[in-house]
Design a protein around this motif. Structure first.
Motif, short mmCIF file in Angstrom:
data_model
loop_
_atom_site.label_atom_id
_atom_site.label_comp_id
_atom_site.label_asym_id
_atom_site.label_seq_id
_atom_site.Cartn_x
_atom_site.Cartn_y
_atom_site.Cartn_z
N THR A 29 0.82 -1.22 0.00
CA THR A 29 0.00 0.00 0.00
C THR A 29 0.85 1.26 0.00
N SER A 30 2.14 1.12 -0.21
CA SER A 30 2.99 2.30 -0.08
C SER A 30 3.56 2.78 -1.40
N ASN A 31 3.00 2.33 -2.51
CA ASN A 31 3.52 2.83 -3.78
C ASN A 31 2.49 3.74 -4.45
N PHE A 32 2.95 4.44 -5.46
CA PHE A 32 2.07 5.39 -6.11
C PHE A 32 0.88 4.69 -6.77
N TYR A 34 -0.80 2.35 -5.74
CA TYR A 34 -1.87 2.13 -4.77
C TYR A 34 -2.79 3.36 -4.71
N PHE A 35 -2.18 4.53 -4.75
CA PHE A 35 -2.96 5.78 -4.75
C PHE A 35 -3.74 5.91 -6.06
N ALA A 36 -3.01 5.68 -7.15
CA ALA A 36 -3.57 5.97 -8.47
C ALA A 36 -4.69 5.01 -8.85
N GLU A 38 -6.87 3.82 -6.53
CA GLU A 38 -7.81 3.79 -5.42
C GLU A 38 -9.26 3.86 -5.89
N HIS A 39 -9.52 4.65 -6.96
CA HIS A 39 -10.90 4.86 -7.39
C HIS A 39 -11.53 3.61 -7.98
N ARG A 41 -10.49 0.38 -6.78
CA ARG A 41 -9.94 -0.73 -6.00
C ARG A 41 -10.96 -1.84 -5.77
N GLY A 82 -15.65 2.94 -5.65
CA GLY A 82 -14.45 2.15 -5.88
C GLY A 82 -13.64 1.96 -4.61
N SER A 83 -13.87 2.81 -3.63
CA SER A 83 -13.33 2.69 -2.28
C SER A 83 -14.18 3.63 -1.42
N ARG A 85 -14.19 6.52 -0.06
CA ARG A 85 -14.46 7.94 -0.30
C ARG A 85 -14.60 8.28 -1.78
N HIS A 86 -15.01 7.30 -2.56
CA HIS A 86 -15.33 7.58 -3.96
C HIS A 86 -16.82 7.32 -4.19
#
Lengths: 335, 313
Positions: A29-32, A34-36, A38-39, A41, A82-83, A85-86
């Motif tokens: 969960t610590s790479n970019f 994972y952020f990109a 998220e919507h 997931r 998608g998670s 807060r989306h």
């Protein structure tokens, strides 16, 4: 690329490596990335978990944490994002229900709210939009019908109108596109055949014409493409095969050649399956490759239901609200 | 309004901005922390921008602020993560609220399309945007999609966009020209054949039709002869004849097609689409009545010939 005669270590399905690959992806969960991602997931979790189930490794993941995370992703409108807060979207609403079905926890979901959300997306012409912004696509019709089937509420939407819309997307080649008049595409064909099966309306398609188009998707490599004259890609191992399986024509393609193609797309070192040989593996193609092998009865894999896109055992435990592939087999004589 | 756009730096890219949250125009806004994704410590260089931009965007959404700066920050969020449907949705709401200036939007979509022309959110936004602007800008839309097709002539989204525009603005007639150009360049482009099927059907059914099935069939035959194993062109020929009730016409009927099959098979004896059509013609009821069917039947491979022999008695 045609697979070589000797597949080396890839002659076997490297199940333990694939399970480790999915687990590693989920836990990193610590790479970019994972952020990109998220919507969407929720869909990623569904692909990963279903693949793990099929190879007998579902227990590798933390069930309680995932179930709670899914429940947190339901919004006031009844849909899932998608998670957490989306915003709600039909795509992730189905993925959320499929994940809960895998864990046999569908009863924890507020079904009335989900059904109200799904039904609100049906348009006067029978089609479905994916969210409140109104994108129309045959994918969303399949999703709506499957959500209702999973929640034992098949009549919560107008199934007849939904099927009629799908029929209006049928093309001269027997295939289906995203909207009326749009090019046939194997991904859309999967959703349209699944939708018609769920709506008891398979008579609205031309079985032989469509299955001929589907089996022509196999190229010299053994892999399948999504449209005429395009390159093969492992994800069509699910989209073409699931439709052929629902229609009782799995034997119209060379299954040995496709099996070898999927196996050749494995990453023998890190695990995972890629779209084409020697490309970067990802969870999406890992799932579709394993699911395709499962449909072809690959030894050691759990069987998958081509309509529900869930393990057959899971579908059998649902009350028979909608036709599963096994209950339709009498309609699909193999000749 | 325009001065606010400048203050917000609509032309800036994130690389040029040291720290957006420290800029004066954002001094009254507290970035809204994420509930989950900021928990892990992220070591990648551009993560702080990601956190700041999305923090400000979430603050705008929470405060229901549909302002120029909200429009700008949502565009920055889209540039960082172009598949984030929430960012696109807020961007649309702000664009509607801020007076619909097309310029910055066109540049944003150009940038995103250059990066990933298969992005669902981009095309959803573009369709809403185009339908909102109406038929006066239809050509700009057709050109945008055509530019994307120059990069990837089979881009499903770009074809879908043209389809939606042609449908909404009644422009189908002009589409035959584009598909001719693309197919003369690459006869294997199934997307162009598919679009042509709709365009031709529309042209044929219009009151002042200037196309004929015979001419279309002849053109298609020429395309088939360029690349005889091309599934796409054979499928089109079959659809042309099957869907347009052209069975009785000498220039597209069974004799025309059987002749083409024989012409192809004389050069390439194992050409699967030609065999497939010939077998189909042999089975076809209207053709079986024709005595010449027997000649073609004699060309079929032995197993097919045996299986179909009774049909010709």
């Amino acid at each position: 690329m045609v697979p070589p005669e000797d597949l080396g270590p890839r002659a076997e399905l490297l199940t333990a490596k694939h399970a480790a690959f999915i687990k590693k992806f989920a836990e990193n969960t610590s790479n970019f990335e994972y952020f990109a991602t998220e919507h969407f997931r929720m869909s990623g979790v569904y692909w990963g978990l279903t693949a793990l189930y099929l190879v007998g490794h579902l227990d590798d993941m933390d069930e309680d944490a995932i179930v709670n995370w899914v429940l947190e992703s339901q919004h006031a409108d009844g849909g899932f994002g998608g998670s957490p807060r989306h915003d709600s979207h039909l795509l992730y609403t189905l993925s959320a229900l499929q994940v809960m079905a895998l864990y046999q926890k569908l009863h924890l979901i507020d079904a009335d709210k989900v059904i109200a959300y799904v039904a609100s997306m049906q348009q006067p012409d029978g089609s479905f939009s994916g969210d409140e912004w109104g994108e129309i696509d045959t994918r969303f019709t399949y999703i709506a019908l499957l959500c209702c089937a999973l929640l034992q509420r098949p009549d919560a939407i107008d199934r007849q109108k939904a099927a009629a819309y799908i029929a209006s997307c049928r093309n001269f080649d027997g295939g289906f596109g995203a909207r009326p008049g749009m090019e046939s595409h194997a991904g859309q064909v999967f959703t349209c055949v699944g939708a018609l099966a769920l709506a008891d309306s398979l008579h609205l398609l031309d079985r032989d014409l469509l299955c001929w188009w589907l089996c022509e998707r196999q190229t010299d490599t053994g892999g399948l493409n999504g449209r005429p004259e395009k390159r093969e890609d492992v994800c069509y191992s699910w989209w073409c095969l699931s439709a052929l399986s629902i229609l009782g024509r799995l034997h119209w393609i060379d299954q040995d050649a496709l099996t070898r193609y999927i196996l050749f797309c494995q990453d023998e070192e890190e695990g995972g399956i890629s779209d084409q040989p020697e490309d970067m593996a990802d969870v999406f193609h890992t799932f579709f490759g394993i699911a395709g092998l499962s449909l072809m009865g690959f030894p050691g894999l759990e069987s998958i239901d081509p309509i529900f896109a869930l393990p057959t055992k899971i579908v059998q435990q649902l009350k028979p609200a909608a036709p599963s592939a096994s209950s339709q087999s009498s309609e699909a004589p193999d000749v | 309004m325009s001065s606010e756009v400048d203050e917000c730096g609509s032309e800036d890219t994130i690389e040029e901005i040291a720290c957006i949250v420290d800029r004066p125009e954002w001094s009254d806004v507290v970035p809204e922390a994420s509930s989950e994704s900021e928990v892990p410590v992220v070591a990648i260089d551009f993560e702080p921008e990601y956190r700041d931009i999305y923090g400000l965007l979430r603050a705008m959404i929470k405060a229901d602020e549909k302002s120029q700066r909200a429009l700008w920050i949502s565009a920055e969020a889209i540039k960082l993560s172009s598949a984030n449907y929430g960012a696109w949705d807020w961007h649309w709401r702000c664009w509607e609220a801020c007076g619909h200036q097309p310029g910055p939007e066109l540049r944003l979509m150009q940038e995103i399309a250059a990066d990933n022309p298969k992005n669902y959110q981009l095309w959803n936004f573009r369709r809403r945007f185009a339908l909102h602007r109406g038929p006066a800008n239809a050509q700009e839309e057709m050109d945008f999609a055509a530019d994307c097709l120059r990069v990837d002539a089979k881009n499903y989204h770009a074809w879908g966009h043209r389809h939606a525009m042609l449908q909404a603005f009644g422009l189908w007639r002009s589409e035959l020209k584009l598909t001719s150009l693309l197919l003369e360049d690459d006869p294997f482009n199934n997307s162009a054949w598919s679009q042509r099927h709709v365009a031709f059907s529309m042209a044929l059914s219009s009151k002042d039709a200037d196309v004929t099935v015979a001419h279309e069939a002849a053109w298609t035959r020429d395309q088939i002869l360029r690349a005889v194993r091309n599934q796409a062109s054979w499928n089109y020929l079959r659809s042309l004849c099957a869907c347009l009730a052209a069975e009785s016409e000498p220039w597209s009927g069974p004799q025309f097609r059987a002749k083409l099959c024989n012409q192809v098979l004389a050069k390439d004896a194992s050409c699967a689409p030609a065999w497939s059509l010939l077998v189909h013609l042999t089975f076809c009821a209207s053709y079986i009545r024709d005595q010449s069917a027997k000649q073609h039947q004699s060309l079929l491979p032995a197993p097919v010939k045996n299986a179909t022999a009774h049909l010709l008695r």
